[in-house]
Design an enzyme around this catalytic site. Structure first.
Site, PDB file in Angstrom:
ATOM      1  N   TYR A 142      12.703  -6.928   8.147  1.00  0.00           N
ATOM      2  CA  TYR A 142      12.839  -5.500   8.414  1.00  0.00           C
ATOM      3  C   TYR A 142      11.988  -5.146   9.633  1.00  0.00           C
ATOM      4  O   TYR A 142      10.784  -5.376   9.661  1.00  0.00           O
ATOM      5  CB  TYR A 142      12.395  -4.643   7.220  1.00  0.00           C
ATOM      6  CG  TYR A 142      12.577  -3.179   7.516  1.00  0.00           C
ATOM      7  CD1 TYR A 142      13.825  -2.581   7.339  1.00  0.00           C
ATOM      8  CD2 TYR A 142      11.535  -2.417   8.039  1.00  0.00           C
ATOM      9  CE1 TYR A 142      14.019  -1.252   7.663  1.00  0.00           C
ATOM     10  CE2 TYR A 142      11.728  -1.094   8.362  1.00  0.00           C
ATOM     11  CZ  TYR A 142      12.966  -0.514   8.169  1.00  0.00           C
ATOM     12  OH  TYR A 142      13.162   0.804   8.505  1.00  0.00           O
ATOM     13  N   ASP A 188      11.108  -2.043  12.587  1.00  0.00           N
ATOM     14  CA  ASP A 188      11.276  -0.722  13.193  1.00  0.00           C
ATOM     15  C   ASP A 188      11.712  -0.925  14.642  1.00  0.00           C
ATOM     16  O   ASP A 188      11.587  -2.022  15.202  1.00  0.00           O
ATOM     17  CB  ASP A 188       9.961   0.072  13.145  1.00  0.00           C
ATOM     18  CG  ASP A 188       9.657   0.590  11.745  1.00  0.00           C
ATOM     19  OD1 ASP A 188      10.614   0.948  11.032  1.00  0.00           O
ATOM     20  OD2 ASP A 188       8.474   0.631  11.361  1.00  0.00           O
ATOM     21  N   ARG A 229      -3.029  10.681   1.755  1.00  0.00           N
ATOM     22  CA  ARG A 229      -3.872  11.418   2.695  1.00  0.00           C
ATOM     23  C   ARG A 229      -4.534  12.590   1.992  1.00  0.00           C
ATOM     24  O   ARG A 229      -3.858  13.362   1.309  1.00  0.00           O
ATOM     25  CB  ARG A 229      -3.028  11.970   3.846  1.00  0.00           C
ATOM     26  CG  ARG A 229      -2.460  10.900   4.739  1.00  0.00           C
ATOM     27  CD  ARG A 229      -1.767  11.551   5.905  1.00  0.00           C
ATOM     28  NE  ARG A 229      -1.031  10.554   6.665  1.00  0.00           N
ATOM     29  CZ  ARG A 229       0.063  10.804   7.356  1.00  0.00           C
ATOM     30  NH1 ARG A 229       0.547  12.038   7.382  1.00  0.00           N
ATOM     31  NH2 ARG A 229       0.670   9.858   8.015  1.00  0.00           N
ATOM     32  N   ARG A 281       0.870  -1.186   0.000  1.00  0.00           N
ATOM     33  CA  ARG A 281       0.000   0.000   0.000  1.00  0.00           C
ATOM     34  C   ARG A 281       0.897   1.224   0.000  1.00  0.00           C
ATOM     35  O   ARG A 281       2.069   1.167   0.333  1.00  0.00           O
ATOM     36  CB  ARG A 281      -0.923   0.010   1.219  1.00  0.00           C
ATOM     37  CG  ARG A 281      -0.191   0.023   2.535  1.00  0.00           C
ATOM     38  CD  ARG A 281      -1.128  -0.047   3.738  1.00  0.00           C
ATOM     39  NE  ARG A 281      -0.381   0.131   4.977  1.00  0.00           N
ATOM     40  CZ  ARG A 281      -0.024   1.296   5.489  1.00  0.00           C
ATOM     41  NH1 ARG A 281      -0.338   2.415   4.847  1.00  0.00           N
ATOM     42  NH2 ARG A 281       0.648   1.380   6.621  1.00  0.00           N
ATOM     43  N   ARG A 293      20.522  -5.406   1.090  1.00  0.00           N
ATOM     44  CA  ARG A 293      20.994  -4.141   0.535  1.00  0.00           C
ATOM     45  C   ARG A 293      21.833  -3.476   1.610  1.00  0.00           C
ATOM     46  O   ARG A 293      21.560  -3.604   2.815  1.00  0.00           O
ATOM     47  CB  ARG A 293      19.834  -3.224   0.161  1.00  0.00           C
ATOM     48  CG  ARG A 293      19.121  -3.627  -1.094  1.00  0.00           C
ATOM     49  CD  ARG A 293      19.967  -3.468  -2.342  1.00  0.00           C
ATOM     50  NE  ARG A 293      20.058  -2.070  -2.774  1.00  0.00           N
ATOM     51  CZ  ARG A 293      20.921  -1.630  -3.677  1.00  0.00           C
ATOM     52  NH1 ARG A 293      21.797  -2.450  -4.211  1.00  0.00           N
ATOM     53  NH2 ARG A 293      20.926  -0.359  -4.014  1.00  0.00           N
ATOM     54  N   ARG A 301      19.147  10.379   0.018  1.00  0.00           N
ATOM     55  CA  ARG A 301      18.680  11.452   0.893  1.00  0.00           C
ATOM     56  C   ARG A 301      19.846  12.115   1.613  1.00  0.00           C
ATOM     57  O   ARG A 301      20.938  11.553   1.700  1.00  0.00           O
ATOM     58  CB  ARG A 301      17.660  10.936   1.907  1.00  0.00           C
ATOM     59  CG  ARG A 301      18.138   9.817   2.822  1.00  0.00           C
ATOM     60  CD  ARG A 301      16.988   9.359   3.710  1.00  0.00           C
ATOM     61  NE  ARG A 301      17.382   8.281   4.621  1.00  0.00           N
ATOM     62  CZ  ARG A 301      16.613   7.782   5.564  1.00  0.00           C
ATOM     63  NH1 ARG A 301      15.387   8.253   5.731  1.00  0.00           N
ATOM     64  NH2 ARG A 301      17.018   6.809   6.350  1.00  0.00           N
ATOM     65  N   GLU A 303      23.291   9.672   2.069  1.00  0.00           N
ATOM     66  CA  GLU A 303      23.053   8.228   2.203  1.00  0.00           C
ATOM     67  C   GLU A 303      23.029   7.580   0.818  1.00  0.00           C
ATOM     68  O   GLU A 303      22.183   7.899  -0.005  1.00  0.00           O
ATOM     69  CB  GLU A 303      21.719   8.006   2.927  1.00  0.00           C
ATOM     70  CG  GLU A 303      21.510   6.621   3.458  1.00  0.00           C
ATOM     71  CD  GLU A 303      20.268   6.540   4.331  1.00  0.00           C
ATOM     72  OE1 GLU A 303      19.317   5.868   3.901  1.00  0.00           O
ATOM     73  OE2 GLU A 303      20.232   7.148   5.427  1.00  0.00           O
TER      74      GLU A 303
END
Length: 369
Positions: free
Chosen positions: A349, A351, A177, A173, A250, A281, A301
């Site tokens: 992955y 958080d 917004r 997804r 990666r 970035r 980066e």
């Protein structure tokens, strides 16, 4: 046989540090070892010019879990930083995530209905019911303009492959917004620890024996012999001597620069979408903590192909790698004296709040609580 330690913890990132802290609270003796020259894994901060530099990329704490939020607040106060990145594409700045500001910057639309209509028309024209790759998936979710300006080139840099060669599931997804809200995360709790993440790691590992510059694999037999159990947070395929093949990742390369200005880009994170710019970035670290230092530190980066001598940052969870991981996971389940946890050991992955949650879950299981 009585051993010197109850637990050997390999890796001092969040998973290892939380487990060590909780085990110590329960009266267990732990030794934490890390192959780097510092503790804290990827959340480690380095003080440069009075600025807490996120040495391994931007880390913004965010969660909806009040228990996890209260847990980290034991060790540090958090500021009210809200992640609101911007993206530079073809010389123009856009707000992220995709919201009414972004749509105005793209098309000049001023109402949610205008933006809805624009996106839906493009989805109808360029989308497909059965996306076979990332490009088709993105076009089916947000249409052509958003995809080409803000997704395509950035994603190809990030993964080192064309979007037509990447699996569709990478973007299940995309957050769209229809409000003027630049807050990247929807989570109730968000911020940066005042004074940097080292405060949390130091709090977790207080009064616990820790050794840095120690490569577990160079003296594995010794380290296995000194503790009843091992908590392993490194690469799971390396633990099993790559017996069934090497998992892929990666990697990232960071270039830091100290600038003789108090404000370089006006934001903590600015994405550079264009393919001809080699980095994805620029991070300006002082903005994470609302710094007013006379100088600033920026980090460019660069995504890179991973090789064994580089840091492994993002698991490549495609079908081939997942099949290899599943074999290692089954092997791991048969080992009673080793707990596997964290991004590398679980090839997933995570958080930060998810890693803490996973560590606490393993603690409950281990101590049968």
């Amino acid at each position: 046989m009585k051993k010197e330690y109850d637990y050997l913890i390999v890796g001092s990132g969040l998973f290892g540090s939380v487990f060590a802290h909780e085990a110590t609270k329960r009266g267990k003796k732990c030794l934490v070892i890390d192959k780097r020259n510092h503790l804290g894994g990827n959340v480690y901060c380095e003080n440069v010019e009075g600025i807490n530099v996120h040495k391994y990329g931007a880390h913004i704490f965010h969660t909806n879990d009040e228990t996890i939020w209260n847990y980290v607040n034991q060790f540090a106060k958090f500021n009210h930083y809200v992640n609101s990145p911007t993206a530079l594409s073809k010389g123009k700045l856009y707000n992220l995530p995709f919201n009414m500001n972004t749509f105005y910057q793209l098309w000049g639309t001023k109402t949610p209905q205008e933006a809805h209509d624009k996106i839906n028309k493009q989805i109808e024209e360029y989308g497909t019911n059965n996306p076979k790759n990332l490009e088709e998936q993105a076009l089916s979710l947000v249409g052509k303009d958003i995809y080409e300006a803000l997704i395509k080139e950035y994603t190809e840099k990030q993964w080192g492959r064309k979007t037509t060669e990447l699996p569709a599931f990478i973007i299940k997804r995309l957050p769209v917004r229809f409000t003027f809200n630049n807050n990247y995360f929807n989570d109730k709790y968000q911020g940066i620890p005042v004074g940097g993440y080292n405060k949390i790691i130091n709090g977790l590992l207080e009064n616990i024996e820790c050794k840095t510059n120690i490569d577990y694999f160079q003296n594995r037999e010794h380290y296995d012999s000194i503790a009843h159990k091992t908590v392993f947070t490194g690469k799971i395929d390396e633990f099993f001597n790559f017996e069934h093949g090497m998992l892929e990742y990666r990697s990232l390369r960071f270039e830091n620069e100290i600038l003789d200005t108090d404000n370089f880009q006006g934001n903590a994170v600015v994405n550079y979408n264009d393919a001809e710019v080699p980095y994805t970035r620029i991070i300006e670290h002082k903005h994470f903590e609302f710094g007013n230092q006379k100088k600033t530190v920026i980090t460019r980066e660069y995504p890179e192909n991973w090789t064994p001598e580089k840091e492994a940052y993002y698991p490549i969870n495609d079908e081939k790698n997942q099949q290899i991981f599943n074999i290692y996971q089954k092997m791991a389940e048969k080992i009673n004296n080793t707990i596997f946890g964290g991004r590398l050991a679980e090839y997933k992955y995570y958080d930060m709040h998810q890693i803490i949650g996973s560590a606490l879950m393993h603690v409950k299981k281990e101590f049968k609580e």
